[in-house]
Design a protein around this motif. Structure first.
Motif, PDB file in Angstrom:
ATOM      1  N   ASP A   6      -7.745  -1.401   8.595  1.00 50.64           N
ATOM      2  CA  ASP A   6      -9.185  -1.618   8.422  1.00 50.64           C
ATOM      3  C   ASP A   6      -9.547  -3.081   8.233  1.00 50.64           C
ATOM      4  OD1 ASP A   6      -9.595  -1.478   4.974  1.00 50.64           O
ATOM      5  OD2 ASP A   6      -7.710  -0.931   5.895  1.00 50.64           O
ATOM      6  N   SER A  27      -4.727   3.282   7.776  1.00 46.04           N
ATOM      7  CA  SER A  27      -5.301   2.678   6.583  1.00 46.04           C
ATOM      8  C   SER A  27      -5.179   3.700   5.460  1.00 46.04           C
ATOM      9  CB  SER A  27      -6.768   2.306   6.804  1.00 46.04           C
ATOM     10  OG  SER A  27      -7.347   2.023   5.546  1.00 46.04           O
ATOM     11  N   GLY A  35       0.797  -1.233   0.000  1.00 49.63           N
ATOM     12  CA  GLY A  35       0.000   0.000   0.000  1.00 49.63           C
ATOM     13  C   GLY A  35       0.827   1.279   0.000  1.00 49.63           C
ATOM     14  N   LYS A  36       2.092   1.182  -0.428  1.00 47.85           N
ATOM     15  CA  LYS A  36       2.957   2.374  -0.443  1.00 47.85           C
ATOM     16  C   LYS A  36       2.412   3.454  -1.368  1.00 47.85           C
ATOM     17  CE  LYS A  36       6.325  -0.118  -1.836  1.00 47.85           C
ATOM     18  NZ  LYS A  36       5.577  -1.382  -1.708  1.00 47.85           N
ATOM     19  N   THR A  37       2.044   3.047  -2.575  1.00 54.63           N
ATOM     20  CA  THR A  37       1.565   4.039  -3.539  1.00 54.63           C
ATOM     21  C   THR A  37       0.211   4.615  -3.105  1.00 54.63           C
ATOM     22  OG1 THR A  37       2.749   2.820  -5.231  1.00 54.63           O
ATOM     23  CG2 THR A  37       1.186   4.450  -5.997  1.00 54.63           C
ATOM     24  N   THR A  38      -0.621   3.775  -2.501  1.00 51.90           N
ATOM     25  CA  THR A  38      -1.903   4.277  -1.994  1.00 51.90           C
ATOM     26  C   THR A  38      -1.647   5.363  -0.951  1.00 51.90           C
ATOM     27  OG1 THR A  38      -2.724   2.022  -2.285  1.00 51.90           O
ATOM     28  CG2 THR A  38      -4.130   3.539  -1.092  1.00 51.90           C
ATOM     29  N   GLY A  65       4.590  -5.683  -7.329  1.00 48.94           N
ATOM     30  CA  GLY A  65       5.488  -5.103  -8.318  1.00 48.94           C
ATOM     31  C   GLY A  65       4.844  -4.098  -9.245  1.00 48.94           C
ATOM     32  N   VAL A  66       3.877  -3.344  -8.767  1.00 55.04           N
ATOM     33  CA  VAL A  66       3.230  -2.344  -9.617  1.00 55.04           C
ATOM     34  C   VAL A  66       4.163  -1.153  -9.849  1.00 55.04           C
ATOM     35  CG1 VAL A  66       1.276  -0.790  -9.857  1.00 55.04           C
ATOM     36  CG2 VAL A  66       0.964  -3.007  -8.762  1.00 55.04           C
ATOM     37  N   THR A  67       4.733  -0.637  -8.751  1.00 54.87           N
ATOM     38  CA  THR A  67       5.632   0.510  -8.874  1.00 54.87           C
ATOM     39  C   THR A  67       7.009   0.021  -9.272  1.00 54.87           C
ATOM     40  OG1 THR A  67       4.396   1.580  -7.121  1.00 54.87           O
ATOM     41  CG2 THR A  67       6.536   2.523  -7.665  1.00 54.87           C
TER      42      THR A  67
HETATM   43  N1  LIG Z   1      -8.138  -2.719   2.630  1.00 56.70           N
HETATM   44  C1  LIG Z   1      -7.093  -1.932   2.337  1.00 56.70           C
HETATM   45  N2  LIG Z   1      -6.493  -2.058   1.144  1.00 56.70           N
HETATM   46  C2  LIG Z   1      -5.433  -1.259   0.868  1.00 56.70           C
HETATM   47  C3  LIG Z   1      -4.954  -0.306   1.815  1.00 56.70           C
HETATM   48  N3  LIG Z   1      -3.886   0.324   1.261  1.00 56.70           N
HETATM   49  C4  LIG Z   1      -3.717  -0.215   0.031  1.00 56.70           C
HETATM   50  N4  LIG Z   1      -4.654  -1.153  -0.225  1.00 56.70           N
HETATM   51  C5  LIG Z   1      -4.800  -1.958  -1.445  1.00 56.70           C
HETATM   52  O1  LIG Z   1      -3.622  -2.739  -1.577  1.00 56.70           O
HETATM   53  C6  LIG Z   1      -3.274  -2.930  -2.954  1.00 56.70           C
HETATM   54  C7  LIG Z   1      -1.840  -2.525  -3.210  1.00 56.70           C
HETATM   55  O2  LIG Z   1      -1.699  -1.134  -3.099  1.00 56.70           O
HETATM   56  P1  LIG Z   1      -0.470  -0.334  -3.745  1.00 56.70           P
HETATM   57  O3  LIG Z   1      -0.537   1.035  -3.177  1.00 56.70           O
HETATM   58  O4  LIG Z   1      -0.432  -0.500  -5.218  1.00 56.70           O
HETATM   59  O5  LIG Z   1       0.769  -1.113  -3.118  1.00 56.70           O
HETATM   60  P2  LIG Z   1       2.338  -0.829  -3.296  1.00 56.70           P
HETATM   61  O6  LIG Z   1       2.951  -1.046  -1.981  1.00 56.70           O
HETATM   62  O7  LIG Z   1       2.557   0.486  -3.940  1.00 56.70           O
HETATM   63  O8  LIG Z   1       2.727  -2.027  -4.244  1.00 56.70           O
HETATM   64  P3  LIG Z   1       3.987  -2.173  -5.252  1.00 56.70           P
HETATM   65  O9  LIG Z   1       4.075  -0.908  -6.035  1.00 56.70           O
HETATM   66  O10 LIG Z   1       3.584  -3.335  -6.093  1.00 56.70           O
HETATM   67  O11 LIG Z   1       5.169  -2.467  -4.445  1.00 56.70           O
HETATM   68  C8  LIG Z   1      -4.288  -2.117  -3.743  1.00 56.70           C
HETATM   69  O12 LIG Z   1      -5.261  -3.014  -4.202  1.00 56.70           O
HETATM   70  C9  LIG Z   1      -4.841  -1.139  -2.727  1.00 56.70           C
HETATM   71  O13 LIG Z   1      -6.154  -0.738  -3.044  1.00 56.70           O
HETATM   72  C10 LIG Z   1      -5.624  -0.207   3.087  1.00 56.70           C
HETATM   73  O14 LIG Z   1      -5.283   0.581   3.954  1.00 56.70           O
HETATM   74  N5  LIG Z   1      -6.682  -1.042   3.287  1.00 56.70           N
END
Ligand SMILES: Nc1nc2c(ncn2[C@@H]2O[C@H](COP(=O)(O)OP(=O)(O)OP(=O)(O)O)[C@@H](O)[C@H]2O)c(=O)[nH]1
Ligand SMILES: [Mg+2]
Lengths: 83, 561
Positions: free
Chosen positions: B114, B140, B12-15, B32-34
């Motif tokens: 959450d 979250s 959830g880093k990008t979120t 591996g999205v980012t």
């Molecule tokens: N339920 C829930 N889902 C989350 C939360 N934060 C992120 N997500 C979900 O987790 C998934 C991954 O989120 P990203 O933000 O793409 O994760 P990332 O860490 O950037 O992933 P990479 O870029 O692949 O390393 C997505 O489907 C988001 O919607 C959260 O706080 N709660």
């Protein structure tokens, strides 16, 4: 079906079976390190969670999350069946 | 202050980055999205924040992981926010223990708080803070909970900044045995932390497992997959597609007529009138008519990406793809590539094996991207008026056949040594955020419209000019005497083998397709609009039958290169 206490490779288990990792004999250094980083270490409890519809890769449950790996790699991981 | 987001893939880093900066960087529910670092500013502060590719460890493994490792050790961040998926603490804390060794100020953000209740987990963060020796905050990123507390913690003044240290076992020349020993020690410490800080209730069967019983079912998985993919392309290319072809013909036409009359009344000269109606409106309008289709296609792709089904497809097809020298992970670039080849090709970086990655990179442009979609729909409408929907969606299956054959050839002659590993976390299904999807689709459609407003506008004007003037710069000549006809006729011999006949109209539009695929439709519309008798227009389409396939499958746009 492998019975409790038996030593075998992780690829031989059925869905739902649980085992403890005995040794990781993967020759590719990078792959082995990656698996170690992801928590597949000696003594880790793993169970077979799902199998892809064509029988490979296999989805294993370890340390509370799911990891999909090909059978060829699982063959090189030795485990002891506990359940 | 310089802040970095470091954490496992899919944590959830990008979120969180989007939530803190208000940006809309790409999110997806697969690991591996980012793949590149992205910098922004935290809203309401001056702190610079960097989103990084996900890593499981600070030891160097792949190129993207090197980016994150480099950030920690060499870019001197003031604060590292370690995003941890709270529903999967044990594995995630491995990276945390490594970060703590590096002497940075680390804030551990337990994300996805959450979801804890649903999973029957409760975490004692005070106890965890004590054991780890770092601040721990439950947040979250999706529901935007705990963000204020996190920002407050970032704002706290630093004690003294210490120099970073790279532990010996994380250097490039490590010994695997020693490494294994250290990893074992760390994980046994982590087990203790987890034992002391987490309480687990017995939980009912997770929804993901129930869903997978169907979606990964031995007999149902393939039919479901094919139906889903067919529906996506049938809906966007087929149904909405044939609808928009009519739209292109009718509404743009009558809109042009309306504007034409209006301008005539205002006393505009004949050539200005023709420029606006036959050049600009016909050209740009033809392309803009495809926006509804793109909205559908982009929404479907965004849904596939964010729900977690993408990882299932990859698991489903791995065994087949391995046989032709690819990996199940190749499918992700292919599907993303049906939106646009560029992010598709970038996405190939998640494939570990070099040969598999190279092959996927070469093959991704073979998937018809959204820019080709107008061409596909337009020509399908002309050739198969009664079944254009089926015809155009089956083009995607035709593309798959082409990919399989090319892959087999490459495997046989070019990439002979494919080793086989496929290691990927299987994420749970997630309900995506509607806000993110809306923004994502909006951004992509706007990018398309911008191109229609710039490149395509300019090209339409040029095509109109070349069509309306003769070499002697006379306006209003017969179309056969125009500059474009002259040029087209001179070089049409070169295209004869593909087009089947000498047709300057088709030659010109084929050439333009190399620059931007949407342009084909637009210049067709301009030429068609200026051609005096209808038969001249339909003749163009007849000879384009063969380049339809050519364009749809082979051509790569310059943007792609
Ligand atoms: N339920 C829930 N889902 C989350 C939360 N934060 C992120 N997500 C979900 O987790 C998934 C991954 O989120 P990203 O933000 O793409 O994760 P990332 O860490 O950037 O992933 P990479 O870029 O692949 O390393 C997505 O489907 C988001 O919607 C959260 O706080 N709660
Ligand atoms: Mg990301």
């Amino acid at each position: 079906m492998k019975t409790i206490g038996e030593i075998c490779s992780l690829s031989e288990l059925k869905i739902g079976q649980t085992a403890v990792v005995k040794s990781i004999n993967i020759t590719n250094k990078n792959v082995k390190r990656h698996l170690l980083d992801m928590g597949l270490t000696k003594g880790t409890k793993v169970s077979i969670k799902k199998i892809a519809p064509m029988g490979d890769p296999i989805d294993i449950l370890l340390r509370g999350y799911e990891l999909a790996i090909r059978k060829a790699d699982l063959k090189q991981i030795e485990v002891e069946v506990i359940q | 202050m310089k802040v970095g987001l470091v954490g496992n893939q899919n944590s959830g880093k990008t979120t969180l980055f989007n939530c803190l900066t208000g940006m809309n960087a790409k999110i997806g529910n697969w690991p591996g999205v980012t793949i590149e670092k992205k910098v922004g500013t935290i809203k309401g502060t001056k702190h610079e924040i960097t989103d990084l590719p996900g890593i499981y460890s600070l030891s160097p493994y792949s190129a993207e992981e090197e980016v994150s490792r480099n950030f920690v050790f060499n870019e001197n961040p003031d604060v590292i926010i370690n995003i941890v998926d709270a529903t999967c603490l044990e594995r995630s804390l491995f990276l945390t223990t490594q970060l703590l060794e590096s002497n940075c100020k680390v804030i551990v953000a337990l994300n996805m708080a959450d979801k804890l209740e649903e999973k029957g987990l409760s975490i004692d963060e005070k106890k965890m803070e004590e054991m780890l020796g770092a601040k721990v905050i439950k947040i979250s990123a999706l529901k935007e909970i705990g963000i204020e507390e996190l920002i407050k913690e970032i704002n706290k003044p630093l004690k003294s900044k210490q120099n970073k240290v790279i532990p010996q076992y994380l250097s490039k020349d490590y010994e695997l045995e020693k490494y294994e020993e250290i990893v074992n020690q760390k994980y046994s410490f982590i087990s203790k932390v987890v034992e002391n800080c987490i309480k687990k209730k017995i939980k009912p069967e997770a929804i993901s497992d129930k869903l997978d019983k169907i979606l990964l079912n031995r007999w149902l998985a393939f039919p479901i997959f094919i139906i889903i993919m067919f529906l996506i392309y049938y809906l966007s290319v087929g149904i909405v597609g044939s609808f928009t072809v009519d739209l292109v013909g009718d509404s743009i036409g009558s809109f042009g007529e309306y504007i034409g009359k209006l301008m005539q009344n205002l006393g505009a000269s004949e050539w200005v009138n023709s420029l606006v109606v036959d050049g600009i409106i016909a050209g740009v309008g033809a392309v803009l008519g495809f926006v509804p289709q793109l909205i559908i296609l982009f929404t479907c792709i965004s849904l596939l990406e964010t729900t977690g089904y993408m990882s299932r497809i990859s698991l489903l097809l791995d065994k087949i793809f391995r046989k032709i020298g690819l990996s199940g992970k190749s499918l992700i670039p292919f599907i993303v590539g049906s939106g646009c080849s560029v992010p598709g090709i970038m996405g190939t970086r998640i494939i570990e094996n070099e040969d598999e990655r190279k092959m996927t990179t070469i093959l991704t442009p073979f998937i018809p991207c959204s820019a080709k979609l107008p061409i596909i729909a337009l020509f399908a409408g002309y050739f198969f008026p009664n079944s254009s929907g089926i015809a155009s969606s089956s083009l995607y299956f035709f593309a798959i056949v082409v990919i399989i054959i090319s892959a087999l050839i490459m495997k046989k002659f070019v990439f002979k040594h494919t080793s086989n590993t496929y290691i990927s976390e299987l994420p749970e299904y997630k309900l995506p955020s509607a806000k993110y999807i809306l923004k994502d689709v909006f951004d992509k459609v706007m990018a398309f419209i911008k191109r229609a407003g710039t490149t395509i506008l300019l090209c339409s004007i040029i095509v109109w000019f070349l069509l309306s003037f003769s070499f002697k710069m006379e306006y209003g000549v017969d179309i056969e005497e125009s500059i474009l006809a002259g040029i087209g006729t001179k070089i049409s011999w070169a295209f004869k083998p593909i087009l089947g006949e000498n047709s300057w109209e088709a030659t010109v539009s084929a050439l333009q397709g190399l620059v931007a695929k949407e342009q084909v439709v637009s210049s067709m519309a301009v030429i068609n609009g200026l051609a005096e008798d209808a038969s001249q227009g339909s003749q163009i389409f007849a000879s384009e039958r063969s380049i339809w396939f050519l364009h749809s499958i082979i051509s790569i746009c310059f943007y792609g290169i």
